[in-house]
Motif scaffolding. Sequence first.
Motif, short mmCIF file in Angstrom:
data_model
loop_
_atom_site.label_atom_id
_atom_site.label_comp_id
_atom_site.label_asym_id
_atom_site.label_seq_id
_atom_site.Cartn_x
_atom_site.Cartn_y
_atom_site.Cartn_z
N LYS A 211 0.52 -0.89 -0.17
CA LYS A 211 0.04 -0.09 -0.24
C LYS A 211 0.87 1.65 0.05
N ASP A 212 1.91 1.06 0.59
CA ASP A 212 2.63 2.52 0.55
C ASP A 212 4.33 2.37 -0.59
N PHE A 213 4.11 1.24 -1.23
CA PHE A 213 4.93 1.60 -2.14
C PHE A 213 4.59 0.59 -3.64
N ASN A 214 3.85 1.30 -4.23
CA ASN A 214 3.72 0.59 -5.36
C ASN A 214 3.71 2.02 -6.88
N VAL A 215 3.45 1.79 -7.74
CA VAL A 215 3.39 2.64 -8.65
C VAL A 215 2.13 3.79 -8.91
N PHE A 216 1.01 3.21 -7.95
CA PHE A 216 0.23 4.27 -7.68
C PHE A 216 1.24 5.78 -6.21
N GLU A 217 1.30 4.95 -5.64
CA GLU A 217 2.37 5.95 -4.72
C GLU A 217 3.06 6.61 -5.54
N LEU A 218 3.95 6.19 -6.54
CA LEU A 218 5.48 6.05 -7.48
C LEU A 218 4.57 7.65 -7.94
N ASN A 219 3.76 7.78 -8.36
CA ASN A 219 2.91 8.47 -9.60
C ASN A 219 3.21 10.12 -8.50
N LYS A 220 2.34 9.39 -7.42
CA LYS A 220 1.67 10.50 -6.55
C LYS A 220 3.15 11.64 -6.08
N ALA A 221 4.23 10.93 -5.73
CA ALA A 221 5.41 11.01 -5.07
C ALA A 221 5.83 12.05 -6.65
N LEU A 222 5.68 11.29 -7.53
CA LEU A 222 6.60 12.49 -8.35
C LEU A 222 5.98 13.79 -8.92
N GLY A 223 4.16 13.26 -8.48
CA GLY A 223 3.44 14.88 -8.83
C GLY A 223 3.52 16.10 -7.88
N TYR A 224 3.46 15.31 -6.58
CA TYR A 224 3.77 15.96 -5.99
C TYR A 224 5.05 17.14 -5.74
N LYS A 225 6.32 16.38 -6.32
CA LYS A 225 7.21 16.06 -6.41
C LYS A 225 7.49 15.99 -4.63
N ASN A 226 7.52 15.09 -4.66
CA ASN A 226 7.95 14.23 -2.97
C ASN A 226 9.56 13.55 -3.22
N ILE A 227 10.38 13.97 -3.14
CA ILE A 227 11.54 13.63 -4.17
C ILE A 227 12.18 13.10 -2.64
N PHE A 228 12.11 13.35 -1.66
CA PHE A 228 12.46 11.34 -0.32
C PHE A 228 11.67 10.38 -0.76
N ALA A 230 9.97 9.25 -3.66
CA ALA A 230 10.34 9.06 -4.08
C ALA A 230 11.03 7.95 -4.51
N ASN A 231 11.87 8.65 -4.27
CA ASN A 231 13.17 7.32 -4.23
C ASN A 231 13.13 6.90 -3.27
N GLN A 232 12.46 6.74 -2.35
CA GLN A 232 12.06 5.24 -1.03
C GLN A 232 11.27 4.04 -1.75
N ILE A 233 10.16 4.82 -3.17
CA ILE A 233 9.84 3.80 -3.90
C ILE A 233 10.73 2.94 -4.97
N VAL A 234 11.50 3.80 -5.59
CA VAL A 234 12.22 3.30 -6.28
C VAL A 234 13.06 2.51 -5.88
N ASP A 235 13.63 2.68 -4.61
CA ASP A 235 14.53 1.61 -4.02
C ASP A 235 14.00 0.00 -3.83
N TYR A 236 12.20 0.68 -3.70
CA TYR A 236 11.68 -0.79 -2.82
C TYR A 236 11.82 -1.78 -4.55
N PHE A 237 11.07 -0.69 -5.16
CA PHE A 237 10.99 -1.74 -6.78
C PHE A 237 12.32 -2.04 -6.58
N ILE A 238 13.82 -1.78 -7.13
CA ILE A 238 14.80 -2.35 -6.88
C ILE A 238 14.91 -3.23 -7.10
#
Length: 337
Positions: A211-228, A230-238
């Motif tokens: 619920k916290d680390f998914n493409v839906f939340e990545l879109n949202k983080a990018l939309g709001y320019k929440n850099i921290f 967005a990078n957390q989610i990318v780390d989880y995806f990797i």
Amino acid sequence: MTFQNILADLKAKKYAPLYLLHGEESFFIDQITDYIEDHVLSEAEKGFNQTILYGKETDFITIVNSAKRYPMMAEYQVIIIKEAQSLDWNRDASVSVLNSYLENPLNSTILVFDYKHGKFDKRKKTYKLFQSKGVALEANKLYDNQVAGWITDYCKKASYRIQPEAAALMAEYLGSDLSKIVNEIEKIFLNTKSDKEISTDDIQKNIGISKDFNVFELNKALGYKNIFKANQIVDYFIANPKSNPPPLVFGSLTTYFVKVLRYHYSPDKNRNSLAKVIGVSLNFVDEYVAAGRNYSKWKVFQIIHLLREYDMKSKGVDNPSNLTGPLLRELVYKILH
């Protein structure tokens, strides 16, 4: 007639003598067929009056001969042709046998054709006869932007409520295969009381989508320019590549920024108008407004170009190593800066 109209008539015991169920979305075809198979006849009546045939194993003469029989100790007989697309619809002599029956069908026979994975040719005389003498349903797949709303309606009809975020999360990860979606929803129903609203926590617990680390939340983080974030989610995806395959991630990001572009091109920035133009519910409009303010129209064009470029790289084009982790990190950096 629509799927809902047909099902409502069946539940009201208003039966047509002919049903042609065709199209790409098997879920709607199966729902109607299963209802007819399970509810028109009692268990005692089915033995003599219900026949299931398969397109690969039968022919039009057999079907018509069966349809012309009268029911035994019942008001109706039911004949269902599954995999009807496998019948030889191009042999005019054989089809003419069926057409002769369709012109004057028995009211005591309910004849159902399940024609899946494609549309029946509407130019044919056979189709016009199904339309005029019975019911013809074209079962189309939902568009991606319709799936979340469909999930919400499905839950509502089952006396459950679901958060818009939870419905959107399911739609994002499960796609538009309604049979797959319903299987996952039913899992949630089994473990959730109907007086409790289904949340993203329930999605994570029962389906396994974070619920916290998914493409839906990545879109949202990018939309709001929440850099921290967005990078957390990318780390989880990797760290969890199987749960978040590159085609899903790049496809979701592209869809998201195309919607942001729609925001820029909308002449009316009223929330209700934006919801229609963007193709989202009112609950998500503010997010796209924020994204539109954070990214200019020309920046969004640049991002969409980047997404196409990096999607190709993730498939090995100009990227012999084919390592998607570093690509995703690099892409997200370029989007945010």
